[in-house]
Design a protein around this motif. Structure first.
Motif, short mmCIF file in Angstrom:
data_model
loop_
_atom_site.label_atom_id
_atom_site.label_comp_id
_atom_site.label_asym_id
_atom_site.label_seq_id
_atom_site.Cartn_x
_atom_site.Cartn_y
_atom_site.Cartn_z
N MET A 109 1.12 -1.49 -0.16
CA MET A 109 -0.24 -0.21 -0.14
C MET A 109 1.03 1.21 -0.22
SD MET A 109 -3.25 0.50 0.51
CE MET A 109 -4.31 -0.80 0.97
N ILE A 120 0.31 7.20 2.40
CA ILE A 120 -0.78 8.40 2.68
C ILE A 120 -0.80 8.79 2.02
CG2 ILE A 120 -2.19 9.49 4.39
CD1 ILE A 120 -1.76 7.22 6.28
N VAL A 148 -1.73 8.96 -1.36
CA VAL A 148 -2.50 8.95 -2.41
C VAL A 148 -3.63 9.90 -1.95
CG1 VAL A 148 -4.35 7.15 -1.78
CG2 VAL A 148 -1.99 6.11 -1.22
N ALA A 162 -0.44 -4.62 -7.15
CA ALA A 162 -0.56 -3.64 -7.36
C ALA A 162 0.14 -2.43 -8.59
CB ALA A 162 -0.55 -2.80 -6.19
N GLU A 163 -0.45 -1.58 -9.66
CA GLU A 163 0.16 -0.90 -10.31
C GLU A 163 0.01 0.70 -9.46
OE1 GLU A 163 -2.25 -0.18 -13.70
OE2 GLU A 163 -1.80 -2.38 -14.19
#
Ligand SMILES: Cc1ncc(COP(=O)(O)O)c(C=O)c1O
Ligand SMILES: Cc1ncc(COP(=O)(O)O)c(C=O)c1O
Lengths: 495, 495
Positions: A1, A4, A7, A63-64
């Motif tokens: 992931m 933050i 993103v 994930a890309e």
């Protein structure tokens, strides 16, 4: 992931990018620039599937990057169709209302479910307010009226048959169709196919639908309805339901609602009005008389996602008799509809639905209503119908075109043929028909390749393929209509 | 209508405001700040209806100002429920995935309809790619599998019964239920109420649903299914369909799919697996064995909007046999599904649907898949199930609580009672039960008033009201679970 910060930043980038699209494409910002942009950038399925310049549909194991995600988003819009473009005449739902989109964005941000007040206090109340308002616009009194928002006009029409069947025989809910004699329902030959589809789904069978003849404008003929009812009775069927259409899909015709209501009254049949497409006209002082008699209906389908330009999906089924929807569909699941909650559980309206989870379709409509007012919707509808009249006038005076029927449009549908030069000298007859039948598909094919404008076509009964132009985007201007006709002439000149 | 510039500016303001909410509320930005914010700010229906500080639900005749619209938006979110809050344990759908929301935003910006390739070229292909992927994850071979995205798991389950019925007797589509002997279908007492609701809607009647007994963990007992089938046959009913649940709504139980598949094989029954809630576990190498046998199903319901944290609505019905959905539902409306289009019209998949217009639910899932990869979904699911185990461990070692059943949770559901001090000395029996039944609703009521956390409760069979905690938001941390238990203890101390 990803961390933050990244993103959020990408999401802001994305948000701003989409914001820009919305602002450029929206009904409020109609500009010349937009008209130079394409309605679509056509590719065949195999081309899109093989991947275009780094746009692959495949789902990855890992994930890309977020940068790739942004590219994917851009490409998705690029290879899609701009239904908000003022030259998109292809479907009953078109346009892009900036406030409606804002409403949908907030809805997805709230990401909740319509089953209970517990998780959707505000949206449940908005649904109640909207239903009451729409019922009063239909013409029902304060103490009449119930309803629910559901995923499209087809499901709304399905609800109407479901509730009407329950009204005839409440036992059908537990015992099934075996509790009933063979049923018959009635709808016009110009009505939407959802009536037949619903009859099949509900276990009545599509053959229980009796198809009533229309006049040349596509309006149900009351005398034909009457004799169809008698014929069904004499075959031992039990007539129970009539669907009248207010705004048919192809012609935009309005069935004579008052005459149909009389017949339903005489034979004690449930009268449903499918105003999926025509309901919007109720918002206009100028046009609402076309739905006179709708107040006598037992139920009404009305799709704000068509003529009121609300983003998809937004459809409502209104039922005149309160309580019936709940009785018909209630199962009282204890994990959801507890009766010992700390608030008035009459607001847990989810058991009226045939769904469990239900998307929040009300907010965008509520917000648009705030932003436009009832009269704003009225002007919008008037504008669309003026466009239809403009097109009708142009067609009448241009001998390259032929109207499918002579009358001025009642709704915003205008149906016509383009007669290419090579057909102009031919006598009417099977040979001309055969050739004319191929004209619209060919022009449409070229139109899709070029991407400058989009309009639909279809055959109907004994009529060969003709164009159907519909207006529901208030951003469309007369010059877009001129453009459409010129484009058809250009693309069809050699046919 | 306000001038374009102002609308765009306000829309940007609005966009940025919503962006902020998304970023704060989203799964990626779990912070202490958020945990200090409320899950909900409860008001009774009459309070919200009377209007709170300038927030009125009423629909105006004339347009409101854009400033007011922004206030309306803020208030709508303020008085709503934060389903994305890591302490929202109330529903199977929770969390707020930032990429999912982005996907939904783009979807509403594209504002198109899934009926034809013509208006949704990219989304139709994405649907195909997603369906193929999900079918292969279920375990079907390349040449098997069909399906469609539809508005929720209830409708997906309805499709399964509809298609199974058609398979028994294709004539039912035209002739209705009269073409069939009385049918029987089978589902467990712990299964979702949508099976009964669908049977009622489809005209089979809810009594055609035979309810099969479960073991104490909520799993269907195969021997009971077998005898239920025989009993139905001996009553002259025609058994045709079994619904097995993979992840029940309350207990999170997995029916023994392989054993049920054997029985369906023997009796030649359609086997449906309702994996609306449990389907997400297929994404996890650690947990997918719990669905062993699902590959033998004739159809599967799987809701990415639950365990995969995709924004509402996102549900799929998968059907093993290709072509059946289309045959069952096709009506071939000529105005929409013309056969003389310039591209391969097999991509006009809309006639598989019982809907006409259909919202684009695929894009957000596709985008999330790109952004996480299959393994990202797997980790997310693992995280939720770890949370459930953590809660289970806490409950086991704290005598203020009692588990509804002793076994370690298989899914992320954990069911338990809180035993307030005044009940601790009581002997099990009707008196204690009666009092215990009131504990959960009272605590829930206080919890809603306080707004710090939200969890659901229900009775089940002979079990009085108990709490059901569910985890589908990967942002939830063990400290949120500690908080939940402490909050229950605090709010229930005087009961
Ligand atoms: C096992 C199961 N099946 C089906 C459904 C229905 O799903 P939806 O709410 O999307 O209609 C639910 C909903 O909770 C469920 O738990
Ligand atoms: C008259 C009429 N009724 C019902 C419908 C179905 O509406 P939906 O596409 O929302 O299911 C349509 C769709 O075009 C329609 O034209």
């Amino acid at each position: 992931m990803a961390p933050i910060g990244i993103v959020s930043e990408c999401f802001s980038d994305f948000g701003n990018f989409v914001l820009q699209i919305v602002c450029v494409n929206s009904a409020c910002t109609y500009t010349k620039i937009l008209c130079l942009s394409k309605v679509l950038d056509f590719h065949h399925p195999h081309q899109l599937k093989d991947g275009l310049e780094g746009f692959s549909l495949d789902l990855p194991e890992h994930a890309e990057t977020l940068e790739q995600i942004l590219v994917d988003c851009r490409d998705t819009l690029k290879y899609g169709v701009s239904t908000g473009h003022p030259r998109f005449f292809n479907q009953l739902s078109s346009g892009l209302d900036v406030i409606g989109v804002a409403g949908e964005w907030l809805t997805s941000t709230a990401n909740t479910n319509m089953f209970t007040y517990e998780v959707s206090p505000v949206f449940i109340l908005m649904e109640e307010v909207l239903l009451k308002k729409m019922q009063s616009i239909v013409g029902w009194s304060e103490d009449e009226g119930d309803g629910i928002f559901c995923p499209g006009g087809t499901i709304s029409n399905l609800y109407s048959i479901l509730v009407a069947r329950y009204r005839v025989c409440p036992e059908v809910k537990t015992k099934g169709m075996g509790a009933l004699p063979p049923l018959a329902l009635f709808t016009s030959e110009h009505s939407h196919y959802s009536v037949k589809k619903s009859a099949a789904v509900l276990g009545l069978g599509s053959e229980s639908v009796m198809v009533v003849t229309c006049d040349e404008r596509g309006k149900m003929i009351p005398a034909e309805l009457e004799s169809s009812i008698l014929a069904a009775k004499s075959k031992g069927l039990l007539p129970f339901y009539v669907n009248a259409t207010a705004g048919t899909t192809v012609y935009g015709a309005f069935d004579p609602l008052a005459a149909i209501a009389d017949i339903c009254h005489t034979h004690r049949l449930w009268m449903h009005v499918d105003a999926a497409w025509g309901g919007g006209l109720l918002m206009s002082d100028r046009h609402r008389r076309k739905l006179q008699g709708i107040e006598r209906a037992c139920s009404v389908t009305w799709n704000p996602h068509k003529m009121m330009c609300v983003p998809l999906q937004c459809s409502v089924i209104l039922v005149k008799k309160p309580g019936l929807l709940q009785e018909c569909n209630k199962l009282g699941a204890e994990y959801l509809f507890q009766t010992d909650k700390p608030y008035d559980v009459n607001y847990d309206t989810g058991d009226k639905s045939i769904q469990c989870g239900r998307h929040v379709d009300v907010f965008k409509l509520w917000l648009m209503w705030k932003a436009k007012g009832s009269d704003g919707f009225g002007s919008q509808v008037n504008k669309c119908l003026e466009n239809a009249e403009y097109l009708y006038d142009q067609l009448k005076r241009n001998s390259d075109f032929q109207l499918v029927f002579k009358h001025k449009p009642e709704h915003s549908n205008v149906c016509f043929w383009y007669i290419p030069p090579s057909l102009r000298a031919l006598q009417p007859g099977p040979d001309r028909d055969r050739r004319l039948h191929e004209v619209a598909p060919q022009i449409k094919g070229r139109m899709m390749e070029k991407g400058s404008v989009l309009i639909g076509y279809q055959p109907f009964g004994d009529k060969v393929n003709f164009f159907r132009c519909v207006f529901s985007n208030p951003a469309t201007q007369p010059e877009d209509i001129d453009f459409l006709l010129n484009e058809i002439i250009t693309l069809g000149a050699d046919l």
